[in-house]
Scaffold this motif. Structure first.
Motif, PDB file in Angstrom:
ATOM      1  N   MET A 324       0.829  -1.207   0.000  1.00  0.00           N
ATOM      2  CA  MET A 324       0.000   0.000   0.000  1.00  0.00           C
ATOM      3  C   MET A 324       0.861   1.254   0.000  1.00  0.00           C
ATOM      4  SD  MET A 324      -2.934  -1.142   2.730  1.00  0.00           S
ATOM      5  CE  MET A 324      -3.638   0.502   2.736  1.00  0.00           C
ATOM      6  N   LEU A 325       1.976   1.213   0.696  1.00  0.00           N
ATOM      7  CA  LEU A 325       2.829   2.397   0.793  1.00  0.00           C
ATOM      8  C   LEU A 325       3.701   2.577  -0.437  1.00  0.00           C
ATOM      9  CD1 LEU A 325       3.997   2.147   4.520  1.00  0.00           C
ATOM     10  CD2 LEU A 325       2.375   3.780   3.570  1.00  0.00           C
ATOM     11  N   THR A 326       4.200   1.489  -0.987  1.00  0.00           N
ATOM     12  CA  THR A 326       5.194   1.610  -2.053  1.00  0.00           C
ATOM     13  C   THR A 326       4.575   1.670  -3.447  1.00  0.00           C
ATOM     14  OG1 THR A 326       5.418  -0.819  -2.120  1.00  0.00           O
ATOM     15  CG2 THR A 326       6.922   0.413  -0.688  1.00  0.00           C
ATOM     16  N   GLY A 327       3.296   1.232  -3.620  1.00  0.00           N
ATOM     17  CA  GLY A 327       2.676   1.284  -4.952  1.00  0.00           C
ATOM     18  C   GLY A 327       2.714   2.680  -5.549  1.00  0.00           C
ATOM     19  N   PRO A 328       2.155   3.685  -4.872  1.00  0.00           N
ATOM     20  CA  PRO A 328       2.217   5.052  -5.417  1.00  0.00           C
ATOM     21  C   PRO A 328       3.649   5.566  -5.559  1.00  0.00           C
ATOM     22  CG  PRO A 328       0.554   4.891  -3.687  1.00  0.00           C
ATOM     23  CD  PRO A 328       1.330   3.621  -3.653  1.00  0.00           C
ATOM     24  N   LEU A 329       4.521   5.163  -4.631  1.00  0.00           N
ATOM     25  CA  LEU A 329       5.916   5.627  -4.706  1.00  0.00           C
ATOM     26  C   LEU A 329       6.619   5.041  -5.923  1.00  0.00           C
ATOM     27  CD1 LEU A 329       6.952   5.393  -0.937  1.00  0.00           C
ATOM     28  CD2 LEU A 329       6.283   7.428  -2.231  1.00  0.00           C
ATOM     29  N   ARG A 334       8.883   6.002 -11.377  1.00  0.00           N
ATOM     30  CA  ARG A 334       8.919   5.840 -12.827  1.00  0.00           C
ATOM     31  C   ARG A 334       8.724   7.178 -13.537  1.00  0.00           C
ATOM     32  NH1 ARG A 334       4.973   0.513 -12.915  1.00  0.00           N
ATOM     33  NH2 ARG A 334       6.539  -1.001 -12.144  1.00  0.00           N
ATOM     34  N   ALA A 335       7.829   8.010 -12.966  1.00  0.00           N
ATOM     35  CA  ALA A 335       7.608   9.323 -13.570  1.00  0.00           C
ATOM     36  C   ALA A 335       8.849  10.195 -13.458  1.00  0.00           C
ATOM     37  CB  ALA A 335       6.410  10.008 -12.907  1.00  0.00           C
ATOM     38  N   VAL A 336       9.518  10.127 -12.299  1.00  0.00           N
ATOM     39  CA  VAL A 336      10.751  10.904 -12.118  1.00  0.00           C
ATOM     40  C   VAL A 336      11.825  10.426 -13.076  1.00  0.00           C
ATOM     41  CG1 VAL A 336      12.602  11.418 -10.488  1.00  0.00           C
ATOM     42  CG2 VAL A 336      10.231  11.516  -9.735  1.00  0.00           C
ATOM     43  N   SER A 337      11.882   9.119 -13.324  1.00  0.00           N
ATOM     44  CA  SER A 337      12.857   8.587 -14.285  1.00  0.00           C
ATOM     45  C   SER A 337      12.606   9.158 -15.675  1.00  0.00           C
ATOM     46  CB  SER A 337      12.764   7.064 -14.316  1.00  0.00           C
ATOM     47  OG  SER A 337      13.086   6.513 -13.056  1.00  0.00           O
ATOM     48  N   CYS A 338      11.353   9.358 -16.048  1.00  0.00           N
ATOM     49  CA  CYS A 338      11.045   9.978 -17.336  1.00  0.00           C
ATOM     50  C   CYS A 338      11.610  11.392 -17.405  1.00  0.00           C
ATOM     51  CB  CYS A 338       9.535  10.003 -17.562  1.00  0.00           C
ATOM     52  SG  CYS A 338       8.808   8.367 -17.847  1.00  0.00           S
ATOM     53  N   ILE A 339      11.441  12.134 -16.325  1.00  0.00           N
ATOM     54  CA  ILE A 339      11.984  13.495 -16.289  1.00  0.00           C
ATOM     55  C   ILE A 339      13.497  13.457 -16.409  1.00  0.00           C
ATOM     56  CG2 ILE A 339      12.231  15.556 -14.869  1.00  0.00           C
ATOM     57  CD1 ILE A 339       9.481  15.002 -13.712  1.00  0.00           C
ATOM     58  N   ALA A 340      14.148  12.500 -15.681  1.00  0.00           N
ATOM     59  CA  ALA A 340      15.603  12.406 -15.732  1.00  0.00           C
ATOM     60  C   ALA A 340      16.098  12.101 -17.140  1.00  0.00           C
ATOM     61  CB  ALA A 340      16.074  11.335 -14.755  1.00  0.00           C
ATOM     62  N   LYS A 341      15.310  11.386 -17.942  1.00  0.00           N
ATOM     63  CA  LYS A 341      15.706  11.036 -19.315  1.00  0.00           C
ATOM     64  C   LYS A 341      15.332  12.120 -20.329  1.00  0.00           C
ATOM     65  CE  LYS A 341      15.241   6.070 -18.476  1.00  0.00           C
ATOM     66  NZ  LYS A 341      14.494   4.829 -18.803  1.00  0.00           N
ATOM     67  N   GLY A 342      14.743  13.205 -19.842  1.00  0.00           N
ATOM     68  CA  GLY A 342      14.386  14.307 -20.725  1.00  0.00           C
ATOM     69  C   GLY A 342      13.038  14.161 -21.365  1.00  0.00           C
ATOM     70  N   LYS A 343      12.276  13.183 -20.971  1.00  0.00           N
ATOM     71  CA  LYS A 343      10.959  12.961 -21.557  1.00  0.00           C
ATOM     72  C   LYS A 343       9.898  13.713 -20.758  1.00  0.00           C
ATOM     73  CE  LYS A 343      12.230   8.290 -23.080  1.00  0.00           C
ATOM     74  NZ  LYS A 343      11.871   6.849 -22.987  1.00  0.00           N
ATOM     75  N   ALA A 362       1.260  17.149  -6.010  1.00  0.00           N
ATOM     76  CA  ALA A 362       2.366  18.106  -6.121  1.00  0.00           C
ATOM     77  C   ALA A 362       3.285  17.735  -7.276  1.00  0.00           C
ATOM     78  CB  ALA A 362       3.151  18.151  -4.810  1.00  0.00           C
ATOM     79  N   PHE A 363       3.497  16.424  -7.459  1.00  0.00           N
ATOM     80  CA  PHE A 363       4.338  15.994  -8.577  1.00  0.00           C
ATOM     81  C   PHE A 363       3.697  16.358  -9.910  1.00  0.00           C
ATOM     82  CE2 PHE A 363       5.376  12.901 -11.846  1.00  0.00           C
ATOM     83  CZ  PHE A 363       6.757  13.013 -11.890  1.00  0.00           C
ATOM     84  N   ASN A 364       2.395  16.136 -10.042  1.00  0.00           N
ATOM     85  CA  ASN A 364       1.706  16.501 -11.290  1.00  0.00           C
ATOM     86  C   ASN A 364       1.842  17.992 -11.572  1.00  0.00           C
ATOM     87  OD1 ASN A 364       0.849  13.880 -11.830  1.00  0.00           O
ATOM     88  ND2 ASN A 364      -1.070  14.134 -10.689  1.00  0.00           N
ATOM     89  N   ASN A 365       1.705  18.805 -10.523  1.00  0.00           N
ATOM     90  CA  ASN A 365       1.862  20.248 -10.682  1.00  0.00           C
ATOM     91  C   ASN A 365       3.284  20.586 -11.105  1.00  0.00           C
ATOM     92  OD1 ASN A 365       1.259  23.005 -10.560  1.00  0.00           O
ATOM     93  ND2 ASN A 365       1.812  23.126  -8.387  1.00  0.00           N
ATOM     94  N   MET A 366       4.246  19.920 -10.461  1.00  0.00           N
ATOM     95  CA  MET A 366       5.642  20.170 -10.801  1.00  0.00           C
ATOM     96  C   MET A 366       5.929  19.744 -12.245  1.00  0.00           C
ATOM     97  SD  MET A 366       9.046  18.421  -9.177  1.00  0.00           S
ATOM     98  CE  MET A 366       8.626  16.877  -9.991  1.00  0.00           C
ATOM     99  N   ALA A 367       5.397  18.589 -12.651  1.00  0.00           N
ATOM    100  CA  ALA A 367       5.619  18.117 -14.023  1.00  0.00           C
ATOM    101  C   ALA A 367       5.047  19.091 -15.042  1.00  0.00           C
ATOM    102  CB  ALA A 367       5.010  16.730 -14.196  1.00  0.00           C
ATOM    103  N   ASN A 368       3.888  19.657 -14.735  1.00  0.00           N
ATOM    104  CA  ASN A 368       3.277  20.636 -15.648  1.00  0.00           C
ATOM    105  C   ASN A 368       4.151  21.883 -15.748  1.00  0.00           C
ATOM    106  OD1 ASN A 368       1.069  21.641 -17.307  1.00  0.00           O
ATOM    107  ND2 ASN A 368       0.657  23.026 -15.589  1.00  0.00           N
TER     108      ASN A 368
END
Length: 585
Positions: A324-329, A334-343, A362-368
């Motif tokens: 339950m704790l690690t699923g969203p994390l 994975r989303a942060v890895s996309c940012i790290a790869k420039g995607k 907050a992550f969605n806002n940051m990604a936008n």
């Protein structure tokens, strides 16, 4: 991460359970041992009180019997001279004529008439017959001690078992017999058989407070048992018991302990010395250690089973909770890895309103914002690149003009001037020597009269002196001069400065020390200065030589201040100079 959280939850939960289990187990173990000790003390005290009362009653019985007319009459008859010169025929008397004072505890009476030439008269108690037979027997050697009872003795004497005795084993009680005129007729001796003692000490009963392996027994000063053992047949006067409990009880101590008994079995024991004059006996109540801890062992087994069930439950809960704790994390990772790869990162779904849900939003806002800023940066980057290229071209043109018009002309002028002065001779070494001379003159001026001493006072000057000494050598100096008075005469300040300067100079030049200390303390109106080092030391007798200028200079300055100098030193043990100066002088 899921595995780490699962492992951490299991370790923390099981660790807490183990700690709690150990605390509970050892607390209950200590409580059980304390309860067992209390139980042993209770049993030992009860039997000790019964024994002491039992012997007190038997002493009272024989005292009364020694005063009975029948006993006095029999003793007088045994004293007749013809009884000793001829063979003695046994006498049959009615049992009812014998005084009844504790006869059910005594196995026999022995008459020891005065002057009986080694003979005694035995009166056994046969409870099946109405008559008893008195016979003359040779007096046992162990009863000779009763012959020495003083006439003033008013209390029966107890005699311990004897391994050399040919009589029935038991405790002997002796009491002098007197006639109406107060003349001593002899000694009445009674035999107290071991059965009477065992009746008190030995009861094979699971409800007697000693369980299946416990027992209470008596031991004499010769370490032989004086009562029956539930483990050894015929233990009386044959089983040796030399345990720590017996040793301590014979020494007069009373208490509880854990040790190995005469069988080599670990037991819990309560021990004490009996208060019986004439019998040096100790009493012990013991129970096997294993039996005493049976309830604790059972509890330990139940705790292990419960702990196993708790471990399984904790594992399942930890696994579910970690998922339950690690699923969203994991999705965030994975989303942060996309940012790290420039995607461009995906928009994550918010499934909860807890901290993880807030973090996802907050992550969605940051990604936008990253997407918007990325577009802005691309535009700004293109514009900046254009400006940079244009600026580089302009700068190339400006530098070309400057080199031609300005720097070149200056280089030509420098060349001409160099050619003009080339014939002059400038000595660089002379300039360096002049600089060194100026610096040395400044140093010498400072040594003659330090500027710090004049401008700031003695404390800063001494501190700077120590700092300079440390800077020019590898000597580590510890300084404590806070006890210096704020106001002193100029003469005293200069003298103290020179004394410390000379001491530090001597340490640097002669001691080969690595550490030194300067401490100034004040006791009333006296200033005490301790200057010590860990160097090679010397023999203080060298001060008598004429070439000891440094130390003599120190002594002279201190004497001018009406002070005293003492030097403590020895080869290989460092040096300590102690200076005492009276500030009122």
């Amino acid at each position: 991460m899921s595995h780490k959280i699962t492992f951490s939850l299991i370790v923390v939960s099981l660790g807490a359970c183990l700690v709690l289990g150990f605390v509970v187990y050892y607390s209950m173990k200590e409580a059980m041992l304390e309860r067992t000790y209390d139980q042993l003390i209770s049993v030992r005290t009860e039997k000790q009180n019964r024994l002491e009362k039992f012997f007190a009653d038997r002493k009272y019985d024989i005292r009364l019997m020694a005063e009975e007319e029948t006993i006095v009459a029999l003793m007088k008859g045994f004293q007749k001279e013809d009884r000793f010169k001829t063979d003695f025929d046994p006498i049959i008397i009615d049992k009812n004529t014998v005084p009844y004072h504790g006869n059910e505890y005594f196995s026999a009476l022995l008459f020891l008439p005065s002057g009986s030439h080694g003979y005694a008269y035995s009166l056994p108690f046969n409870r099946a017959n109405d008559s008893v037979l008195i016979k003359r027997v040779k007096e046992p050697e162990e009863l000779h001690v009763f012959r020495g009872i003083k006439d003033t003795c008013q209390d029966p004497v107890l005699l311990d078992f004897s391994m050399k005795s040919r009589m029935h084993p038991g405790v002997r009680l002796g009491m002098p017999v007197y006639d109406d005129a107060g003349r001593r007729l002899g000694v009445l001796c009674s035999i107290l058989p071991i059965e009477s003692i065992n009746e008190i000490m030995y009861k094979e009963n699971p409800h007697n407070g000693l369980g299946e392996s416990g027992e209470a027994y008596l031991v004499g000063s010769d370490y032989y048992m004086r009562s029956t053992s539930r483990f050894h047949d015929s233990a009386i006067m044959s089983t040796v018991v030399k345990t720590p409990g017996v040793e301590k009880a014979l020494a007069g101590e009373r208490g509880v302990d854990m040790f190995y008994d005469y069988r080599g079995v670990k037991v819990l024991s309560s021990y004490a010395r009996l208060n019986l004059y004439g019998l040096d006996w100790v009493i012990l109540a013991e129970i096997d250690f294993d039996e005493a801890l049976i309830p604790i062992v059972n509890i330990k087994h139940r705790m292990l089973l419960i702990g196993l069930g708790v471990a399984v439950l904790v594992f399942v809960l930890a696994w579910v909770l970690s998922r339950m704790l690690t699923g969203p994390l994991i999705r965030l990772n994975r989303a942060v890895s996309c940012i790290a790869k420039g995607k461009n990162p995906p928009v994550l779904e918010v499934n909860s309103k807890d901290e993880i849900g807030e973090l996802t939003a907050a992550f969605n806002n940051m990604a936008n914002q990253i997407r918007v800023q990325k577009e802005k940066l691309r535009f700004e980057s293109e514009r900046s690149m254009q400006s940079m290229i244009d600026g580089q071209e302009n700068e190339r043109q400006r530098l070309s003009r400057e080199i031609h018009d300005s720097l070149g002309q200056m280089l030509i002028a420098l060349k001409l001037k160099y050619q003009a002065i080339h014939k002059g001779i400038i000595k660089t070494e002379l300039l360096e020597l002049i600089d060194q001379t100026i610096e040395e003159s400044r140093r010498m001026s400072g040594d003659l009269k330090p500027a710090e001493l004049e401008e700031f006072g003695l404390k800063p000057a001494l501190q700077r002196l120590c700092d300079q000494q440390q800077a020019m050598s590898k000597l580590e100096i510890e300084i404590d001069i806070d006890a210096l008075p704020e106001k002193m005469s100029e003469k005293l300040e200069i003298y103290l400065y020179r004394i410390l300067q000379e001491c530090l100079s001597n340490i640097y030049k002669h001691s080969d020390a690595t550490k030194a200390s300067v401490k100034m303390s004040r006791v009333y109106n006296r200033l005490i200065i301790d200057i010590c080092d860990d160097g090679k030391g010397f023999d203080p007798r060298v001060l008598e030589r004429a070439d000891s200028y440094g130390l003599k200079n120190i002594q002279d300055r201190v004497s001018l201040l009406h002070g005293k100098v003492s030097i403590k030193s020895a080869p290989g043990k460092g040096t300590c100079i102690i200076i005492r100066i009276n500030l009122l002088d």
